[in-house]
Every structure is written in structure tokens, then in C-alpha cells.
Design a protein around this motif. Sequence first.
Motif, mmCIF file in Angstrom:
data_model
loop_
_atom_site.group_PDB
_atom_site.id
_atom_site.type_symbol
_atom_site.label_atom_id
_atom_site.label_comp_id
_atom_site.label_asym_id
_atom_site.label_seq_id
_atom_site.Cartn_x
_atom_site.Cartn_y
_atom_site.Cartn_z
ATOM 1 N N GLY A 135 126.261 -26.639 6.010
ATOM 2 C CA GLY A 135 124.882 -26.522 6.477
ATOM 3 C C GLY A 135 124.144 -25.301 5.979
ATOM 4 N N HIS A 136 124.818 -24.442 5.189
ATOM 5 C CA HIS A 136 124.177 -23.232 4.644
ATOM 6 C C HIS A 136 124.202 -23.308 3.120
ATOM 7 N N PHE A 137 123.013 -23.278 2.514
ATOM 8 C CA PHE A 137 122.918 -23.403 1.059
ATOM 9 C C PHE A 137 122.683 -22.039 0.422
ATOM 10 N N SER A 165 113.663 -24.680 3.011
ATOM 11 C CA SER A 165 112.950 -25.612 3.890
ATOM 12 C C SER A 165 111.454 -25.672 3.624
ATOM 13 N N ASN A 166 110.850 -24.568 3.215
ATOM 14 C CA ASN A 166 109.395 -24.542 3.000
ATOM 15 C C ASN A 166 109.026 -24.394 1.526
ATOM 16 N N GLN A 190 114.109 -16.187 1.023
ATOM 17 C CA GLN A 190 113.112 -17.187 1.382
ATOM 18 C C GLN A 190 112.451 -17.715 0.111
ATOM 19 N N VAL A 191 112.714 -18.970 -0.220
ATOM 20 C CA VAL A 191 112.202 -19.560 -1.465
ATOM 21 C C VAL A 191 110.798 -20.110 -1.226
ATOM 22 N N MET A 200 116.291 -32.404 -0.398
ATOM 23 C CA MET A 200 114.934 -32.447 0.160
ATOM 24 C C MET A 200 114.194 -33.613 -0.483
ATOM 25 N N PRO A 201 113.200 -34.166 0.169
ATOM 26 C CA PRO A 201 112.454 -35.282 -0.425
ATOM 27 C C PRO A 201 111.821 -34.866 -1.750
ATOM 28 N N PRO A 202 111.905 -35.728 -2.784
ATOM 29 C CA PRO A 202 111.303 -35.374 -4.079
ATOM 30 C C PRO A 202 109.785 -35.195 -3.967
#
Length: 410
Positions: free
Chosen positions: A74-76, A90-91, A118-119, A314-316
Motif C-alpha cells: 500500500g506504500h509506493f 494521489s493528486n 508529494q508528486v 491510477m485511472p489513465p
Amino acid sequence: MLPIHGDASAKVTLYRDRFLLLFQRLSRDPHFSRPIFDSDISDYGSCQISPIQSLVGQTGKRWVMGLISQLEDGHFYLEDLTAAVEADLSNAIITTGFFAENTIVLAEGEMLLDGIFQVRTCGFPPLEDREKSVTMFSQIDFFGGGSLTKEETIRLVELEREAVNDMFVILSDVWLDNEETMENLEIILSGYENVHVVPSLFVFMGNFCSHPCNLSFNSYSTLRSQFGKLGKMISAHQRLKEHSRFLFIPGPDDIGPSNVLPRCPLPKYITEEFQNHIPNAVFSSNPCRIKYYTQEIVFFRQDMLYRMRRSCLMPPSTEETSDPFEHLVATITHQSHLCPLPLSVQPIIWNFDHCLHIYPTPHTIVLGDRSEQKAFQYTGITCFNPGSFSNDSTFVAYRPCSREVELSAL
């Protein structure tokens, strides 16, 4: 000859070579290369890539290049050759493509106080034109067929220009144990037998059986005789037998030592009866590369689209396209790798991972997949999926001289 069973260092080399291949390509991109003389980077519109190790204690926006990995459930994390940092994706605003574990990305973001990167934006390393790659490594024969002199190259260009009638007929999922499939194949062979110029190449891609050839498969002698029937069917068309070549590429469920990539050719026991009828047929590995005069064409038979979509973190992005096939093409070309999936999803022989590299970028990539047939021109690369012949009666007629793709169906 490299051994099939590599040691632990071979697995490390697999990831390091993938990373370094893309990093050296990135270092030549004007947007990410540092100016020669000491000056303000912003004047050049350049972005400096920071090693992940240097992010500790840093504030402000940073660009990093790293491989997406899941070091904890669960941690990337983003990893490069110096360190790993936990990343919050996530964002992130992403570009076209499937972002999965094992893909290498360029990420822009900043370190938070809790040590998480934070990307803000995330994309794949930019592509490099084939001509630029070939010029940069002019003394290296990437194809493996031997270096050509300047005179030989000019001669090949002339021959390619004259070969306007050359055509490849490409079929995927040719189930030899399916009566309807064989009847449809007879229609296609009869049709091309009567055209003015017969196709120069027929490419048959697996699976060649409607049932997986695994440990519970007990019909090897039957499959052998079915290949014999196919050979007899082809030899009955005299013009095709004399003027066309036949290439066979195994599928993911065909007979073989395991389901790892790259796959070895079909065993001689299975193909022997066929070759009695068509002695010049070629039974190749998967993937397979062929040289057509000056062009390089790559054939790869694997159900990649389904697996890529399942492995997506994540959704494309839908900003440029919502077509899954176009996302797949963007992913493999930017990664310079035919199968950038986690090894737990698709095992790869560590010592032979280089067989799946597509660098420099080929002129044409044929992605045999069970999904619907598609064709897509991406940054000058012709990519297409011939579709599943046994399921949909679809195939492709391809003219390599003009790189024209004709999506066909019975």
C-alpha cells in the motif's frame, strides 16, 4: 551464451539497465540537459533532474526520475540508483499512458516534512527519434544482423522504394483445432492466391490451440497433425507456396517450457509435419524482429492491454485520448520496453530482458492481443493490433513500403 537461470545480480542488472537506458536518452533531451556554461537554468527552459538521495532536507520544487515500486504493502516509492523515497501520487497530474509498478517516470514535486515526496505532475521520459539514436551510436548494430556499409544502405533504400507491391498478411490467434477458423483461413488463402501479386509474407501468431498447452494438455500429437494439415492446405495454393514466406510466432498459451518472456520457438516435434510441406517456413521466438530493407519491424504476441489496465495504479488521463490501445502504445514506446509490467504479473527471464527492449524505436510494432483490432500512428511509429482471428475473423494487410495498415475482416 547466457544461462536461462540467472543469479541474484541478473535481476538487479535487469532494473539497472532499464533505468540507465532511459536516463541516457533523457540526458540528451534539451529540456532536461544542463547548459554547458554556468548560467541560470531557467534561461534555457531546462529542468534539472535531482538524484533521489539529494531530496533529504531539501525544500521547493524538484524533478526526479525513478521507477515506481511497492516496497511496503500500500506504500509506493520512487527509486533510482541512489535511493528510494515514498511518493504520494494521489493528486498528481499525469500524461498519456498506463502508470503501473515497474514503469519509470519523471515526477515534479516537493518533499513534505514527513519525508514523503508529494508528486504534482508525473509523466514518462520523453521519446527520442530513431535517427538521433542511430546517429548517436552509429558504430553499434542494435539489430544484430551485421553492420552495413554506406553503399549497401543506399542499395537497400533503392530496393525498398521499388517494392511498392510488397504486402504482409498478419493473423493472431489462429486456432488449428477449430473447424471454423480453418475454413476462414482457407478463404483467405484462396483469396490471396488469385490476386495479381501474392503477399510476400504471412505472419501467423499464436495461440495455435483453443486450449492452453499446460500440464493438463495431452494432445501434442494431435497438434502436430493439425500443423501438418495447415501445411497441406498452404501447399495446395501453388503461387503462395512458391512466392510467399511464412512466419510463426508462439502465443502466451502455446506449448513451451513456461509462461515467461521471451518465449522460444515452437518445438520441432510440433512443426515437423508442417515443414515437410513448407520447408522454408520460419518458426521464431516471441517477440520477433525482422528487417525489411531499411525498416525494423517488431512482432509481439501477448495479451498486454488487459494486464496493463489491471496493473494501473491510477485511472489513465483522458486529456489527449481515452482509447486504451493508444495508452498502451504510449507506455511501451516511452518505456522502450515491450512489457514494463511487474515480474509478479509477467515473469521475464532476467538474463534475456534485453530481448524486450525497443531501442532505438522500431519503424513498426505489431502487438498481437486478444482485444479488438486497432491501428495507431504514434510519433512516427506505426503500431497496430491485428485482432483475434479465431474470435472475430479479423486480420491485417500491411504494406511496409508505404506503412499503410488495412484493418480487415471476413
